[in-house]
Design a protein around this motif. Structure first.
Motif, PDB file in Angstrom:
ATOM      1  N   TYR A  53     -17.395   2.243 -26.177  1.00 35.29           N
ATOM      2  CA  TYR A  53     -17.338   2.638 -27.586  1.00 35.29           C
ATOM      3  C   TYR A  53     -16.128   3.528 -27.845  1.00 35.29           C
ATOM      4  O   TYR A  53     -15.417   3.383 -28.838  1.00 35.29           O
ATOM      5  CB  TYR A  53     -18.634   3.355 -27.972  1.00 35.29           C
ATOM      6  N   THR A  57     -12.737   3.028 -30.019  1.00 34.03           N
ATOM      7  CA  THR A  57     -12.315   3.995 -31.029  1.00 34.03           C
ATOM      8  C   THR A  57     -10.832   4.292 -30.892  1.00 34.03           C
ATOM      9  O   THR A  57     -10.076   4.292 -31.877  1.00 34.03           O
ATOM     10  CB  THR A  57     -13.115   5.310 -30.891  1.00 34.03           C
ATOM     11  N   ASN A 231     -27.444   3.216 -26.291  1.00 34.40           N
ATOM     12  CA  ASN A 231     -26.202   2.484 -26.543  1.00 34.40           C
ATOM     13  C   ASN A 231     -26.235   1.159 -25.788  1.00 34.40           C
ATOM     14  O   ASN A 231     -27.106   0.924 -24.928  1.00 34.40           O
ATOM     15  CB  ASN A 231     -24.958   3.315 -26.221  1.00 34.40           C
ATOM     16  N   ASP A 257     -24.518   0.182 -30.859  1.00 38.62           N
ATOM     17  CA  ASP A 257     -23.044   0.218 -30.802  1.00 38.62           C
ATOM     18  C   ASP A 257     -22.469  -0.999 -31.522  1.00 38.62           C
ATOM     19  O   ASP A 257     -21.651  -0.865 -32.409  1.00 38.62           O
ATOM     20  CB  ASP A 257     -22.442   0.276 -29.394  1.00 38.62           C
ATOM     21  N   LEU A 259     -20.332  -3.428 -30.532  1.00 38.44           N
ATOM     22  CA  LEU A 259     -18.876  -3.596 -30.445  1.00 38.44           C
ATOM     23  C   LEU A 259     -18.510  -5.070 -30.361  1.00 38.44           C
ATOM     24  O   LEU A 259     -19.188  -5.862 -29.702  1.00 38.44           O
ATOM     25  CB  LEU A 259     -18.329  -2.874 -29.220  1.00 38.44           C
ATOM     26  N   THR A 282     -16.932   3.114 -35.444  1.00 42.07           N
ATOM     27  CA  THR A 282     -16.138   4.097 -34.711  1.00 42.07           C
ATOM     28  C   THR A 282     -15.609   5.201 -35.625  1.00 42.07           C
ATOM     29  O   THR A 282     -15.317   6.300 -35.159  1.00 42.07           O
ATOM     30  CB  THR A 282     -14.941   3.437 -34.031  1.00 42.07           C
TER      31      THR A 282
END
Length: 330
Positions: A53, A57, A231, A257, A259, A282
């Motif tokens: 994560y 970011t 997460n 999360d 992602l 993020t």
């Protein structure tokens, strides 16, 4: 008596704050106009670059900064989940007299005095993702972790209409997101009294920490109906442990999360490894927008709360395309 690590961090931070306060509030970091090249210098202390994560970011932050060539981001400082290291990083950026400081705190309490130090010398501070115990900052940007935890709990209630046994993989216990995600989830599952959390343990946000914990739980319990992980890396660690015992089909796994990376939560939902996950933005775009506003002398939002989206098999493909940065951030 040798000081404990927590006391040592607090002592360092408080000493730094005392030095800054002694200098008075009149001192001010130089503005972009004071620099020969007109660049606006930004220092960023990241909690732990090893977490996917946080790596994402960093990647997104650099991407969005391409539209602002006069904003220069110094090399991102990696605290490696160590508060003492992070306090030192923040102090170094203050000594460099950066124009703006971004901090993603590892823990709130140890970083509070260091953030106040920056505030005292009038360096704008953007707190990204995790809070500190002071309002002496310019902006906080992050998700509502209680709400995300609550949505995860509501998803668990839907997955287990007849009740069931749940295990919970928690992040670093001193982190506010962990506290909020735990509370939100446990409040939501009260809607079904037959849902019981039978195990809960800190796995520090890390996949490699989650795997052996889940292995132990699987050995202890013949039946686990659902895993709630704070997460996606921990959720995927649980999946790997279950798959190794050929029990992945016997339980549901919920993460957070979402992602859009090959080994992230969105793909895991598409592939059936996770039942669902929740996008935890993020805040990189909002951070860059805030940096640009500060550079231009504009007012910025003190608290910028980001929303979430539940990832399901039905919307996973579209969300992956929406959030995918692989072709944008190079």
């Amino acid at each position: 008596m040798k000081p404990t690590p927590h006391r040592l961090v607090s002592s360092l931070a408080l000493a730094a704050l005392a030095l800054a306060t002694a200098g008075g509030c009149a001192s001010k970091a130089p503005s972009a106009a004071d620099r020969d090249d007109g660049r606006f210098i930004v220092g960023y202390s990241q909690s732990n670059n090893a977490e996917p994560y946080r790596a994402q970011t960093n990647l997104q932050l650099k991407h969005y900064l391409k539209a602002h060539p006069k904003i220069k981001l110094l090399p991102i400082a990696d605290a490696k989940q160590n508060s003492a290291t992070q306090v030192s990083q923040v102090q170094q950026f203050i000594q460099q007299r950066v124009d703006v400081l971004i901090v993603s705190p590892t823990e709130p309490a140890p970083l509070t005095a260091a953030v106040q130090q920056a505030c005292q010398v009038r360096i704008p501070v953007i707190i990204l993702d995790r809070t500190v115990n002071t309002d002496c900052h310019t902006a906080f940007i992050g998700g509502d972790n209680y709400e995300i935890g609550k949505k995860a709990g509501e998803a668990a209630v839907k997955e287990l209409p007849d009740g069931g046994d749940v295990v919970e993989l928690r992040g670093l216990l001193s982190n506010q997101p962990q506290i909020d995600r735990n509370k939100g989830f446990n409040d939501a599952i009260k809607a079904n009294s037959k849902i019981k959390v039978i195990e809960a343990r800190e796995a520090k946000w890390l996949k490699e920490a989650a795997v052996p914990i889940m292995q132990q739980w699987l050995s202890r319990h013949k039946k686990i109906d659902l895993v709630y992980a704070h997460n996606d890396p921990m959720a995927l660690g649980a999946y790997l442990a279950a798959r190794a015992q050929n029990r992945q089909g016997q339980l549901k796994i919920i993460g957070i999360d979402g992602l859009a990376i090959p080994d992230g939560g969105i793909r895991a939902v598409q592939q059936g490894q996770l039942a669902t996950t929740f996008v935890y933005p993020t805040g990189a775009k909002e951070a860059v927008d805030t940096l640009a506003a500060i550079q231009q002398g504009k007012q910025v939002g003190k608290k910028q709360t980001l929303g979430t989206t539940q990832v399901t098999k039905e919307n996973a493909k579209q969300l992956y395309q929406q959030y995918d940065m692989s072709g944008k951030a190079n």
